[in-house]
Design a protein around this motif. Structure first.
Motif, PDB file in Angstrom:
ATOM      1  N   GLY A 341       0.794  -1.219   0.000  1.00  0.00           N
ATOM      2  CA  GLY A 341       0.000   0.000   0.000  1.00  0.00           C
ATOM      3  C   GLY A 341       0.826   1.268   0.000  1.00  0.00           C
ATOM      4  O   GLY A 341       0.307   2.346  -0.280  1.00  0.00           O
ATOM      5  N   TYR A 342       2.110   1.135   0.299  1.00  0.00           N
ATOM      6  CA  TYR A 342       3.011   2.283   0.304  1.00  0.00           C
ATOM      7  C   TYR A 342       3.699   2.464  -1.046  1.00  0.00           C
ATOM      8  O   TYR A 342       4.458   3.407  -1.238  1.00  0.00           O
ATOM      9  N   MET A 343       3.412   1.558  -1.970  1.00  0.00           N
ATOM     10  CA  MET A 343       4.047   1.575  -3.276  1.00  0.00           C
ATOM     11  C   MET A 343       3.128   2.198  -4.330  1.00  0.00           C
ATOM     12  O   MET A 343       1.924   1.956  -4.339  1.00  0.00           O
ATOM     13  N   GLN A 344       3.719   2.963  -5.237  1.00  0.00           N
ATOM     14  CA  GLN A 344       2.929   3.693  -6.216  1.00  0.00           C
ATOM     15  C   GLN A 344       2.273   2.792  -7.250  1.00  0.00           C
ATOM     16  O   GLN A 344       1.379   3.243  -7.965  1.00  0.00           O
ATOM     17  N   GLU A 345       2.671   1.555  -7.344  1.00  0.00           N
ATOM     18  CA  GLU A 345       2.042   0.666  -8.320  1.00  0.00           C
ATOM     19  C   GLU A 345       0.620   0.278  -7.909  1.00  0.00           C
ATOM     20  O   GLU A 345      -0.147  -0.231  -8.722  1.00  0.00           O
TER      21      GLU A 345
END
Length: 379
Positions: A341-345
Motif C-alpha cells: 500500500g506504500y508503493m505507487q504501483e
C-alpha cells in the motif's frame, strides 16, 4: 428529486462505464505526467459533464441536486483530478451566474461553460486569506466604464486552462459587504500566472497563483451588476458545492473498499487469504459501514436541497463527515495492503495522498464544525 428515473439510470451507467473504461486506465498516466490527457477532456465535453448543473435552457443537463450527487458518486470512483477539471463549471463558476448573474452574463457565459468551450476557475483564496473569505485584499477600483483589479490569488484550481475567472475583490469597506464578484476573462490585460504548485496529491489538478496587476475589466463584468454582493453570491452556492464534494468522497471510499477487498482475497499470509483474518475483516467492515453512512447522508441532504429546505447544517455535516470518513477509509486501505500500500504501483497510495485535500477546501473541517454549531444555536 429525480425527474426521470430511467433517464438518470442511463446517465449514471454511462458515466460508470466512462470512469471504468477510460478514466481508471489513465490514472497512472495522470500521476506520471501531472496532467489530464486532452482527449479525455474532449470526451467529458461530449458526455455533457461540464454542464451537469447548468440549466437546460443554456445547454446544460440541468441536473437536480439529487441527480448530481448520484453522478458524482460515480465520478468519485477514479482519481479526483478528472472531476476537478469540470468542478468549477458545475460549481461556483456557473452557479454564481445562475443565481445572481444578469441576463446578458447568463446568455454569454453559461452556454460556453455547459459545452466545456470555456473552463471556469474560482479565485477567492489569497496568500493571507483562506477560510475568512470576507477579508479578501484584492482590490477593484472603479475607473469610468471599467474596474482596475490589483492583488494575488493563491492555490487557484484550473488556473492554467481556465477561460474565465470568478474573482472576489474588494470594492468597498472592510468585511463581507465590501466584496464584489467579477467575471474576468483569461486574456484580460494585467492577468499573469505563477509557477505550478507542487502539491502532496491530486496530481493532474494543477493550481497556481493568479496575479492581477492593474487588470482592467469592463464594468459589466460585475456579477449581477451590483457591487458588494460577491460574498452573498458565494454563500448562496456553497451548499451545492459541499454536497458535491461529499458525494465524491463517498465515491472514492467505495473505490478504496473495492481495492481493499480485491487485495485481501488474493494476498495469502499464515496459510490463508488475509480476508479470512478477523482483524482485516474488521477494517473492511468499518470502511464499508462509514461509506454507507456517508452515502445516506449525502442523498438525504440532496433531497432536502431539492425541496428548497434550509440545509446549511446538513450540507456542512455531510461535507465534514464524508471528507473525514474517506481519510479513515484510505488509511485502512493502505494498512490492509501492508507494504504494497506504500508503493505507487497500487492505486491506494495516491488516493491516500489525494483525499487529504478534501478536509481543507470548500471550507476546512473546523469551519464546518463552526457552521454546524452556529446553526444548532440559531435553531
Amino acid at each position: 428529486m429525480i425527474r426521470d428515473a430511467d433517464l438518470l439510470e442511463a446517465l449514471a451507467q454511462t458515466v460508470q462505464r466512462f470512469v471504468r473504461e477510460r478514466l481508471m486506465p489513465a490514472e497512472a498516466r495522470v500521476e506520471e505526467e501531472n496532467a489530464i490527457p486532452p482527449e479525455l477532456i474532449d470526451e467529458m465535453r461530449e458526455l455533457g459533464l461540464f454542464g451537469m448543473s447548468i440549466p437546460e435552457a443554456f445547454g446544460g443537463l440541468g441536473l437536480t441536486m439529487e441527480e448530481e450527487v448520484i453522478v458524482a458518486l460515480e465520478l468519485g470512483y477514479t482519481s479526483p483530478a478528472f472531476r476537478s477539471v469540470i468542478g468549477t463549471n458545475n460549481g461556483i463558476g456557473s452557479q454564481g451566474i445562475i443565481v445572481d448573474g444578469t441576463p446578458a452574463q447568463k446568455e454569454y457565459w453559461l452556454p460556453r461553460m455547459a459545452t466545456g468551450e470555456v473552463i471556469g476557475s474560482f479565485a477567492l483564496t489569497e496568500p493571507d486569506v483562506g477560510s475568512d473569505a470576507g477579508s479578501v485584499k484584492t482590490t477593484a477600483a472603479r475607473d469610468g466604464d471599467h474596474y482596475v483589479l490589483n492583488g494575488t490569488k493563491r492555490f487557484i484550481t484550473n488556473a492554467q486552462v481556465a477561460g474565465v475567472f470568478t474573482v472576489m475583490a474588494r470594492t468597498g469597506g472592510p468585511g463581507p459587504a465590501g466584496v464584489t464578484a467579477f467575471l474576468v476573462p483569461r486574456h484580460s490585460p494585467g492577468v499573469s500566472f505563477g509557477a505550478v504548485d507542487k502539491k502532496m496529491g491530486q496530481r493532474g489538478t494543477n493550481t497556481c497563483d493568479v496575479i492581477f496587476e492593474n487588470c482592467r475589466v469592463a464594468a459589466d463584468a460585475v456579477i449581477g451588476g451590483v457591487e458588494g454582493q460577491g460574498f452573498k453570491t458565494a454563500m448562496k452556492v456553497l451548499n451545492r458545492g459541499r454536497l458535491h464534494i461529499a458525494a465524491v468522497c463517498v465515491g472514492i471510499a467505495q473505490r478504496l473498499c473495492d481495492e481493499s477487498v480485491a487485495f485481501a482475497r488474493n494476498r495469502v499470509q499464515f496459510g490463508k487469504p488475509i480476508a479470512e483474518h478477523q482483524l482485516i475483516q474488521a477494517m473492511l467492515a468499518d470502511s464499508a459501514t462509514e461509506s454507507y453512512a456517508g452515502r445516506s447522508m449525502v442523498l438525504e441532504a440532496a433531497r432536502r436541497f431539492d425541496t428548497g429546505a434550509r440545509i446549511i447544517q446538513q450540507a456542512a455535516s455531510a461535507k465534514l463527515f464524508c471528507s473525514e470518513m474517506v481519510g479513515r477509509v484510505a488509511d485502512r486501505a493502505v494498512q490492509i495492503h501492508g507494504g504494497a500500500g506504500y508503493m505507487q504501483e497500487y492505486p491506494v497510495e495516491h488516493f491516500y495522498r489525494d483525499v487529504r485535500l478534501f478536509r481543507l477546501y470548500e471550507g476546512t473541517s473546523q469551519l464546518q464544525q463552526i457552521i454546524i454549531a452556529r446553526e444548532m444555536m440559531n435553531a
